[in-house]
Design an enzyme around this catalytic site. Structure first.
Site, mmCIF file in Angstrom:
data_model
loop_
_atom_site.group_PDB
_atom_site.id
_atom_site.type_symbol
_atom_site.label_atom_id
_atom_site.label_comp_id
_atom_site.label_asym_id
_atom_site.label_seq_id
_atom_site.Cartn_x
_atom_site.Cartn_y
_atom_site.Cartn_z
ATOM 1 N N ARG A 262 0.813 -1.225 0.000
ATOM 2 C CA ARG A 262 0.000 0.000 0.000
ATOM 3 C C ARG A 262 0.839 1.264 0.000
ATOM 4 O O ARG A 262 1.923 1.302 0.556
ATOM 5 C CB ARG A 262 -0.824 0.056 1.284
ATOM 6 C CG ARG A 262 -1.984 -0.866 1.269
ATOM 7 C CD ARG A 262 -2.947 -0.470 2.350
ATOM 8 N NE ARG A 262 -2.537 -0.928 3.669
ATOM 9 C CZ ARG A 262 -3.174 -0.598 4.771
ATOM 10 N NH1 ARG A 262 -4.213 0.215 4.720
ATOM 11 N NH2 ARG A 262 -2.778 -1.064 5.928
ATOM 12 N N HIS B 131 -8.537 -9.144 7.288
ATOM 13 C CA HIS B 131 -7.348 -8.335 7.549
ATOM 14 C C HIS B 131 -7.558 -6.991 6.864
ATOM 15 O O HIS B 131 -7.084 -6.749 5.770
ATOM 16 C CB HIS B 131 -6.110 -9.050 6.996
ATOM 17 C CG HIS B 131 -4.828 -8.343 7.311
ATOM 18 N ND1 HIS B 131 -4.455 -8.033 8.587
ATOM 19 C CD2 HIS B 131 -3.837 -7.899 6.508
ATOM 20 C CE1 HIS B 131 -3.267 -7.419 8.547
ATOM 21 N NE2 HIS B 131 -2.882 -7.318 7.296
HETATM 22 P P1 NAI Z 1 7.932 -4.917 -1.440
HETATM 23 O O1 NAI Z 1 7.524 -4.040 -2.570
HETATM 24 O O2 NAI Z 1 9.072 -4.520 -0.582
HETATM 25 O O3 NAI Z 1 8.266 -6.377 -2.010
HETATM 26 C C1 NAI Z 1 7.504 -7.048 -2.940
HETATM 27 C C2 NAI Z 1 8.446 -7.823 -3.841
HETATM 28 O O4 NAI Z 1 7.657 -8.617 -4.734
HETATM 29 C C3 NAI Z 1 9.343 -6.925 -4.710
HETATM 30 O O5 NAI Z 1 10.705 -7.237 -4.495
HETATM 31 C C4 NAI Z 1 8.900 -7.252 -6.128
HETATM 32 O O6 NAI Z 1 9.959 -7.215 -7.074
HETATM 33 C C5 NAI Z 1 8.364 -8.673 -5.944
HETATM 34 N N1 NAI Z 1 7.496 -9.108 -7.041
HETATM 35 C C6 NAI Z 1 6.608 -8.378 -7.755
HETATM 36 N N2 NAI Z 1 6.042 -9.137 -8.696
HETATM 37 C C7 NAI Z 1 6.561 -10.373 -8.573
HETATM 38 C C8 NAI Z 1 6.371 -11.594 -9.271
HETATM 39 N N3 NAI Z 1 5.521 -11.688 -10.286
HETATM 40 N N4 NAI Z 1 7.088 -12.670 -8.879
HETATM 41 C C9 NAI Z 1 7.965 -12.578 -7.856
HETATM 42 N N5 NAI Z 1 8.182 -11.446 -7.163
HETATM 43 C C10 NAI Z 1 7.500 -10.370 -7.529
HETATM 44 O O7 NAI Z 1 6.621 -5.145 -0.561
HETATM 45 P P2 NAI Z 1 6.559 -5.722 0.947
HETATM 46 O O8 NAI Z 1 6.579 -4.597 1.894
HETATM 47 O O9 NAI Z 1 7.548 -6.800 1.085
HETATM 48 O O10 NAI Z 1 5.082 -6.330 0.954
HETATM 49 C C11 NAI Z 1 4.767 -7.478 0.198
HETATM 50 C C12 NAI Z 1 3.281 -7.784 0.283
HETATM 51 O O11 NAI Z 1 2.950 -8.172 1.601
HETATM 52 C C13 NAI Z 1 2.351 -6.606 -0.040
HETATM 53 O O12 NAI Z 1 1.250 -7.046 -0.797
HETATM 54 C C14 NAI Z 1 1.907 -6.130 1.318
HETATM 55 O O13 NAI Z 1 0.683 -5.442 1.271
HETATM 56 C C15 NAI Z 1 1.802 -7.447 2.037
HETATM 57 N N6 NAI Z 1 1.829 -7.369 3.496
HETATM 58 C C16 NAI Z 1 0.933 -8.140 4.175
HETATM 59 C C17 NAI Z 1 0.907 -8.164 5.542
HETATM 60 C C18 NAI Z 1 -0.079 -9.033 6.248
HETATM 61 O O14 NAI Z 1 -0.347 -8.801 7.400
HETATM 62 N N7 NAI Z 1 -0.615 -10.040 5.636
HETATM 63 C C19 NAI Z 1 1.821 -7.309 6.329
HETATM 64 C C20 NAI Z 1 2.767 -6.580 5.532
HETATM 65 C C21 NAI Z 1 2.749 -6.609 4.156
#
Ligand code: NAI
Length: 306
Positions: free
Chosen positions: A80, A173
């Site tokens: 987000r 969530h």
């Molecule tokens: P980030 O942007 O730091 O990392 C996401 C990674 O996914 C990037 O390195 C990107 O290159 C990679 N990526 C994008 N498309 C891809 C694909 N097709 N195949 C493989 N890798 C790909 O984001 P962050 O902070 O690590 O968050 C990741 C996700 O986790 C988000 O959707 C976020 O909203 C979610 N999240 C969920 C939480 C929960 O409580 N369930 C808590 C924190 C984050």
């Protein structure tokens, strides 16, 4: 065990770091960006020499390298930005996770899958459908994080240690999560015995907005330290087959009056994934929020193109 973490962004790489320190076996980190998982893996291998762990960590852009993983943790996708809700991420992230999940099914057909990508409950559904796995093998991380936030605010209010607090948060969530003060205890003492209702309401409100509060402060990206800690707690329960009772986004088949959707409920977690869903008695207003939360999730699912 072999663990694969898909997505080497903030959440993915912090999760790999925390896991590597526990020496659970071999860890593979993948990402779509070339060099990113490889570079971070090398860095984490070198950290082992200083921190004292021998976990083998590798980075790759090739799904074939996740072959035969016991556990796959999905953190790929976009996070987000200020002003966005988790639901704004549906289109982009459902496409990404549809693709990821197909590869998980192809290369790691016997794995347990923990999804982290938002909007959590909807994307976990995508992971279920696109892997074709049994529902108990696919679940999402949400409630441990939300309960951790609630516990942290409670400790601050009571000026006590966080270690004694067991909080429970269920539901979607998102803005309709349901922190449960009556099932939250401090060394066994129910929260309503320790704080006035008004104060509890304030802490509940802050918990519901806990993720957004951090997004606003960071201005870019979202939380990852507490999320990765929550993921590791779930991973450990699976890897050690410890049958811990923890909140998780689980596939409901009639429990809480819901069928065919994911949302947060207390589950028993072990080597086979979700071994049991526990049904709690709730207050009428809590049931009402749960119903609304389920409706929102259903609406999200109906937008999916899978
Ligand atoms: P980030 O942007 O730091 O990392 C996401 C990674 O996914 C990037 O390195 C990107 O290159 C990679 N990526 C994008 N498309 C891809 C694909 N097709 N195949 C493989 N890798 C790909 O984001 P962050 O902070 O690590 O968050 C990741 C996700 O986790 C988000 O959707 C976020 O909203 C979610 N999240 C969920 C939480 C929960 O409580 N369930 C808590 C924190 C984050």
């Amino acid at each position: 065990a072999k663990i694969s973490v898909i997505g080497a962004g903030f959440v993915g790489s912090t999760t790999v770091q925390r896991l590597a320190e526990l020496e659970p076996g071999e860890i593979v980190m993948t990402d779509i960006v070339e060099g990113l998982p490889q570079g971070k893996a090398l860095d984490l291998m070198q950290a082992g020499a200083i921190n004292g762990y021998d976990t083998r960590v590798t980075g790759t852009n090739d799904y074939a390298d996740i072959a035969d993983s016991d556990l796959v943790i999905i953190t790929a996708g976009i996070a987000r930005k200020p002003g966005m809700s988790r639901e704004d991420l549906i289109k982009t992230n459902s496409k990404i996770i549809g693709e990821v999940a197909k590869n998980v099914a192809k290369y790691a057909p016997d794995s347990i899958v923990i999804n982290v990508t938002n909007p959590l409950d909807i994307i976990t559904y995508v992971a279920l459908k696109s892997t074709g796995f049994e529902p108990k093998k696919v679940f999402g991380m949400s409630g441990i994080l939300d309960a951790g936030r609630f516990a942290s605010f409670i400790a601050e209010e009571l000026k006590c240690s966080k270690k004694d607090i067991e909080a429970m948060v269920i539901g979607g969530h998102g803005d309709l999560m349901v922190p449960l003060p009556q099932y939250t205890t401090v060394s066994g003492i129910p929260l309503p015995e320790l704080l006035p209702e008004k104060t509890i309401d304030r802490l509940v409100e802050r918990t519901v907005n806990g993720g957004a509060e951090i997004v606003e402060l960071l201005k870019q990206g979202s939380a990852f330290y507490a999320p990765s800690a929550a993921i590791v707690r779930m991973a450990e329960a699976v890897l050690k087959n410890s049958k811990r009772i923890l909140p998780a986004s689980a596939y409901l088949e009639g429990q809480y009056g819901q069928k065919g959707i994911y949302f947060g409920v207390p589950v028993k977690l072990g080597a086979n994934g979700v071994e049991e869903i526990l049904e709690l008695k709730l207050e009428e207003n809590q049931c009402e929020i749960l119903r609304k939360s389920a409706e929102t999730i259903r609406r999200g699912i109906s937008q999916l193109e899978i």
